[in-house]
Design a protein around this motif. Structure first.
Motif, PDB file in Angstrom:
ATOM      1  N   VAL A  47       0.859  -1.182   0.000  1.00  0.00           N
ATOM      2  CA  VAL A  47       0.000   0.000   0.000  1.00  0.00           C
ATOM      3  C   VAL A  47       0.896   1.234   0.000  1.00  0.00           C
ATOM      4  CG1 VAL A  47      -1.889  -1.170   1.221  1.00  0.00           C
ATOM      5  CG2 VAL A  47      -0.187   0.113   2.525  1.00  0.00           C
ATOM      6  N   THR A  51      -2.518   5.483   2.358  1.00  0.00           N
ATOM      7  CA  THR A  51      -3.638   4.546   2.489  1.00  0.00           C
ATOM      8  C   THR A  51      -4.202   4.634   3.903  1.00  0.00           C
ATOM      9  OG1 THR A  51      -2.568   3.087   0.897  1.00  0.00           O
ATOM     10  CG2 THR A  51      -4.330   2.133   2.229  1.00  0.00           C
ATOM     11  N   VAL A  56      -6.080  -0.803   5.170  1.00  0.00           N
ATOM     12  CA  VAL A  56      -4.986  -1.717   5.503  1.00  0.00           C
ATOM     13  C   VAL A  56      -5.493  -2.872   6.370  1.00  0.00           C
ATOM     14  CG1 VAL A  56      -2.765  -1.932   6.695  1.00  0.00           C
ATOM     15  CG2 VAL A  56      -3.218   0.061   5.244  1.00  0.00           C
ATOM     16  N   VAL A  68       1.604  -5.777   5.878  1.00  0.00           N
ATOM     17  CA  VAL A  68       1.632  -5.191   4.538  1.00  0.00           C
ATOM     18  C   VAL A  68       2.880  -4.328   4.466  1.00  0.00           C
ATOM     19  CG1 VAL A  68      -0.874  -5.179   4.207  1.00  0.00           C
ATOM     20  CG2 VAL A  68       0.250  -3.162   5.142  1.00  0.00           C
ATOM     21  N   ILE A  70       4.677  -0.909   3.019  1.00  0.00           N
ATOM     22  CA  ILE A  70       4.332   0.440   2.610  1.00  0.00           C
ATOM     23  C   ILE A  70       5.387   0.866   1.589  1.00  0.00           C
ATOM     24  CG2 ILE A  70       3.715   2.749   3.398  1.00  0.00           C
ATOM     25  CD1 ILE A  70       2.286   0.327   4.916  1.00  0.00           C
ATOM     26  N   ILE A 101      -1.829   5.406   6.991  1.00  0.00           N
ATOM     27  CA  ILE A 101      -1.048   4.345   7.627  1.00  0.00           C
ATOM     28  C   ILE A 101       0.374   4.797   7.957  1.00  0.00           C
ATOM     29  CG2 ILE A 101      -0.127   3.189   5.569  1.00  0.00           C
ATOM     30  CD1 ILE A 101      -1.708   1.491   8.669  1.00  0.00           C
TER      31      ILE A 101
END
Length: 166
Positions: A47, A51, A56, A68, A70, A101
């Motif tokens: 992401v 985001t 997320v 995840v 970034i 995020i």
């Protein structure tokens, strides 16, 4: 028979035989030399820093994953894990759901290359207290290795060590 260099059964050269190693020693030697690429790193879910937290969290649940990555302009800038969700957001999810995020990610995470050893990955995880390590190729994230991946590898390679004896 003393001085015999050939096996009486198969006529194999006994001088060429290595002494049998204990399974735990073989596992130790294997993880010290095998590259993390043998762990079959999965493609990361990525992401951008802007985001929203809610998106997320949805991705973590939808993909049944623990983190995840970034990325910004194809470069890894951070990682956000389930631990970050618990420790940094906790019960304030409704309040923080629309926050980018980037405010909660771990910036500039440590990474490994596909040729780094499994032992090195374990060392980094133990010393730095994390469960996921991004794999980078050509300065771009290409995969994720988790503690579970290492356990699955060890179980596949050495079931006799990890299966209780009856």
């Amino acid at each position: 028979m003393a001085g015999a260099e050939l096996c009486e059964s198969c006529q194999g050269n006994l001088a060429d035989q290595k002494p049998a190693q204990a399974p735990a020693a073989v596992l130790e030697e294997t993880i010290a030399t095998d590259p993390v690429s043998l762990l079959r790193p999965v493609a990361p879910v990525t992401v951008e820093p802007c985001t929203r937290v809610r998106e997320v969290v949805r991705l973590l649940a939808e993909h049944n994953i623990g983190c995840v990555l970034i990325v910004f302009c194809d470069a890894l800038v951070g990682i956000f894990s389930e631990r970050d969700l618990l420790m940094r957001i906790g019960d304030r999810l409704d309040e923080l759901a629309d926050t980018p995020i980037r405010h909660f990610m771990t910036p500039a995470p440590e990474t490994l290359g596909p040729g780094d050893s499994i032992a090195f990955a374990l060392n980094r995880m133990a010393l730095c207290d994390f469960r996921h390590i991004p794999i980078e190729e050509n300065e771009r994230p290409s995969g994720i290795v988790s503690v579970r991946d290492i356990l699955a590898y060890a179980t596949r390679q050495f079931p006799e060590i990890l299966t209780p004896a009856n």
